[in-house]
Write an enzyme that holds these catalytic residues in place. Structure first.
Site, PDB file in Angstrom:
ATOM      1  N   GLY A 131      42.336  36.625  18.685  1.00  0.00           N
ATOM      2  CA  GLY A 131      41.801  35.367  19.188  1.00  0.00           C
ATOM      3  C   GLY A 131      42.266  35.002  20.578  1.00  0.00           C
ATOM      4  N   CYS A 132      42.949  35.898  21.249  1.00  0.00           N
ATOM      5  CA  CYS A 132      43.478  35.540  22.567  1.00  0.00           C
ATOM      6  C   CYS A 132      42.412  35.530  23.640  1.00  0.00           C
ATOM      7  CB  CYS A 132      44.597  36.500  22.965  1.00  0.00           C
ATOM      8  SG  CYS A 132      44.008  38.184  23.260  1.00  0.00           S
ATOM      9  N   GLY A 133      41.283  36.188  23.369  1.00  0.00           N
ATOM     10  CA  GLY A 133      40.239  36.236  24.377  1.00  0.00           C
ATOM     11  C   GLY A 133      40.401  37.366  25.358  1.00  0.00           C
ATOM     12  N   LEU A 134      41.545  38.035  25.324  1.00  0.00           N
ATOM     13  CA  LEU A 134      41.795  39.117  26.262  1.00  0.00           C
ATOM     14  C   LEU A 134      41.426  40.476  25.689  1.00  0.00           C
ATOM     15  CD1 LEU A 134      45.267  38.039  27.689  1.00  0.00           C
ATOM     16  CD2 LEU A 134      43.021  37.742  28.749  1.00  0.00           C
TER      17      LEU A 134
END
Length: 293
Positions: free
Chosen positions: A128-131
């Site tokens: 879920g970090c988006g990275l």
């Protein structure tokens, strides 16, 4: 073997057969509809099975592939995916038949394993970090080796001959009509190695492994494939070090841009004596083809 001091074993679970002994084709009964009537007859169809490529006990990728040439697959995949630079960075390969699929356990030399572990940590990231997606996209679009220094040139006859020769080295395709092939053409020698698989990427990986095990330099010849040319096919060709990819089908736009940047001559749509050159046409040393780039 992978290294002079490496080991290759086939460890099987309970009643499962050795991975290397699996059949790659199966006779299947089917009903044929023809203009002259309907009948029942057998047809040979290719097997495909999940093949896991595991490093240091952890699965890195699972491919649907033909159950053959496991050591070539392990080595070639490791090279074309940038996990190792050469066969010498692999200590051992163990093929395990798990019944439902094949697990190829690959043990890397210490330095290569440290690089791989760092790469895996970089791509994992917190959920879920988006990275993670960004890094995965960057990994998919990784830079490719520049192969422009190769001295190999081909004539139009070399190009059409390479495809004709590869067609004679496809026993599984003759049986089934349902597998891809990748071969390596060396001017003056012909197709010196070929591999088949239900997946076009797998066939090219297996070819890469076969070339590495034989000590054949990728810069010495051309990769020839029976499929369309995607960006991954160009990336893998560049990893092998070949200045040519020759295909019977068409390329994608991204494959063309990648080949141009990597210094790879991309020749496609080879049909009889016709073919199109999409990038770096200077390596085709005489006329007779349409230059479409």
């Amino acid at each position: 073997m992978i290294r002079p001091d490496a080991t290759l074993s086939a460890a099987c679970s309970s009643d499962a057969a050795e991975g290397a002994s699996r059949s790659v084709v199966t006779a299947i009964r089917r009903i044929t509809h023809r203009p002259d009537g309907v009948s029942a007859a057998d047809r040979m169809v290719p097997e495909e099975t999940p093949i896991a490529l595991s490093y240091s006990g952890t699965t890195h990728a699972v491919m649907m592939a033909s159950p053959a040439d496991f050591e070539d697959f392990a080595l070639g995949f490791s090279i074309t995916e940038g996990i190792v630079a050469s066969a010498g960075e692999i200590d051992a390969v163990e093929v395990q038949d798990l019944g439902a699929g094949i697990d190829i356990q690959i043990r890397l030399h210490d330095a290569a394993n440290r690089r791989f572990e760092a790469r895996r940590r970089r791509l994992a990231g917190p959920v879920g970090c988006g990275l993670c997606g960004i890094e995965s996209i960057e990994e998919a679009m990784r830079s490719v080796a520049i192969v422009g220094a190769s001295k190999v040139n081909l004539t139009p006859d070399d190009i059409t001959r390479s495809v004709r020769l590869l067609s004679g080295l496809q026993p599984l395709h003759r049986q089934t009509g349902a597998v891809h092939a990748a071969g390596f053409y060396v001017p003056g020698q012909g197709v010196v190695a070929a591999r088949e698989d239900v997946g076009r990427h797998n066939a090219l990986d297996k070819l890469a492994g076969a070339l590495s095990r034989a000590g054949t330099a990728g810069a010495a010849g051309a990769v020839v494939v029976t499929s369309r040319v995607s960006v991954e096919m160009v990336q893998k060709t560049a990893s092998i070090g070949s200045p040519f990819i020759i295909a019977v089908s068409a390329p994608t736009a991204l494959a063309i841009r990648t080949a141009q940047a990597a210094g790879v001559t991309l020749v496609a749509l080879v049909r009889g004596d016709d073919f199109d050159i999409f990038t770096h046409s200077h390596r085709v040393v005489s006329g007779g083809a349409r230059h479409v780039a």
